[in-house]
Design an enzyme around this catalytic site. Sequence first.
Site, PDB file in Angstrom:
ATOM      1  N   TYR A  54      -4.248   8.779 -10.189  1.00  0.00           N
ATOM      2  CA  TYR A  54      -5.403   8.819  -8.959  1.00  0.00           C
ATOM      3  C   TYR A  54      -5.363   9.883  -8.094  1.00  0.00           C
ATOM      4  CZ  TYR A  54      -6.650   3.888 -10.420  1.00  0.00           C
ATOM      5  OH  TYR A  54      -6.887   3.064 -11.018  1.00  0.00           O
ATOM      6  N   LYS A  95       5.373   1.164 -17.590  1.00  0.00           N
ATOM      7  CA  LYS A  95       5.124   1.559 -18.883  1.00  0.00           C
ATOM      8  C   LYS A  95       6.133   2.497 -19.254  1.00  0.00           C
ATOM      9  CE  LYS A  95       2.938   0.821 -23.083  1.00  0.00           C
ATOM     10  NZ  LYS A  95       3.445  -0.446 -23.735  1.00  0.00           N
ATOM     11  N   ASP A 110       2.403  -3.911 -20.340  1.00  0.00           N
ATOM     12  CA  ASP A 110       1.386  -4.737 -21.324  1.00  0.00           C
ATOM     13  C   ASP A 110       2.065  -6.107 -21.536  1.00  0.00           C
ATOM     14  OD1 ASP A 110       3.799  -3.653 -22.305  1.00  0.00           O
ATOM     15  OD2 ASP A 110       3.001  -3.022 -24.029  1.00  0.00           O
ATOM     16  N   ASP A 160      -3.996  -1.406 -10.131  1.00  0.00           N
ATOM     17  CA  ASP A 160      -5.214  -1.443 -10.350  1.00  0.00           C
ATOM     18  C   ASP A 160      -5.818  -2.645 -10.991  1.00  0.00           C
ATOM     19  OD1 ASP A 160      -7.986  -1.084  -9.738  1.00  0.00           O
ATOM     20  OD2 ASP A 160      -8.073   0.684 -10.363  1.00  0.00           O
TER      21      ASP A 160
END
Length: 425
Positions: free
Chosen positions: A161, A231, A288, A312
């Site tokens: 972002y 992740k 995930d 988000d």
Amino acid sequence: MVYDYEQVDIPDAGERIEVVDEDADELDIPENPIIPIIHGDGIGKDVGPAAQKVLDAAAKATGREIHWMRVYAGESGRERYDENLPADTVNAIDEFRVAIKGPLTTPVGAGYRSLNVALRQTLDFYANVRPTYYIDGVPSPMKAPEEMDMVTFRENTEDVYAGIEWEQGTDDVEQVREFVEDEMGFDDVMHDGPIGIGIKPISEKGSKRLVRKAIDYAIEHDRDKVTLVHKGNIMKFTEGQFGTWGMEVAEEEYPDDEVFAAPDSLWETQDEVEIPEDAVMVEERLADAMLQWMQLRTDEFDVLAMPNLNGDYLSDAAGAQIGGLGIAPGANFGDARVLAEPVHGSAPKRAGQDKANPTAMILSGRLMFDYMGWKDASQLIYDAVEATISAGTVTYDLERQIEGGEKLATSEFADEVVENIEDLA
Ligand code: NAD
């Protein structure tokens, strides 16, 4: 910082919220504070005043009084100042430290930065905080929505972002490609032909201050666990490093009996590990897997801390589990400053019709009260909103999902909540 204001007035009555210690996130909150408010665009014109009424009632019922300072941004900013985000508004939020805003529309077209992003960046609101809890009576797609009681801390200033990206077909993107392939040695990784490239910065400063905020929140609110969601198995030097820095904060900055950093939590179960009683456990989870666990083992999660993009996705998914946008509150935390705002946008199609659900903005105000230490007023708001919704008296968005529900206008719903506050106080 004290500013001169061009087109708004500081309320004559009311006292300022003063900073005691910025690093320690400590404010001195009077019982009659001055609080800037932006009603917002679109449905903000409906939900802004409705929320204000409810917050006033809860303050009054607990022996306090808010002196609102109306400030303007978005459409109302353009009308008054010919500017989207006037200096008066930014300065008021900076000076008075605790503020609330409704949704703002970002006009479509070149040259308009998102106002929300601009506000967050200018005043360094680096943590986006969303409590996600079930309110009795709200329709949910889950079998046991009441198991959800989580608070997500989303890093607000960096990650993909940050906006460092290059468009396909430009000289710049070709320069970056050349640098990455020839100088950095990734010669076989990118496909030939047009390509867009972006950069994902994750810093020690950005990661550590976010995790510190989440841990401090967990301690202060008697939460059991902080889960760092990333992740890192794939993006080792960005997401993985976020996890490493986060665990360093847990290990190095707090006594063991207060915060316990779970060993190897990404790969090992913690069943055998002895956790000091009353300590907040800090663990890591892969993003995930987390999206599954959130649905399958909802009650195991408590406070989550995440880089920007994970935050988000995950906070929206969590919000859907407990009934969606009309009720989802949020706030942006900085050091000794807060800007509360609902998760939803300005829903232009419903604007000005006295129809939209003001619950998200009301509960954002509740989060602001929480931050101010007004726990009694915050609890009163929760109880009154729950009493109103569980009686089936709701706005159109919930009414169409509740059998036998009674449809109220935005303003009527707010009046009902105010009445419940008065009854419960
Ligand atoms: P939105 O949240 O405005 O609307 C999405 C859907 O949710 C719509 O169907 C809408 O009717 C419904 N909805 C939202 N809030 C509701 C409420 N309180 N009560 C009942 N129904 C509600 O999202 P969007 O349509 O993607 O965005 C519209 C505008 O809002 C855009 O200009 C966008 O930039 C802006 N926006 C602002 C913020 C913010 O100010 N923080 C956040 C998101 C979007």
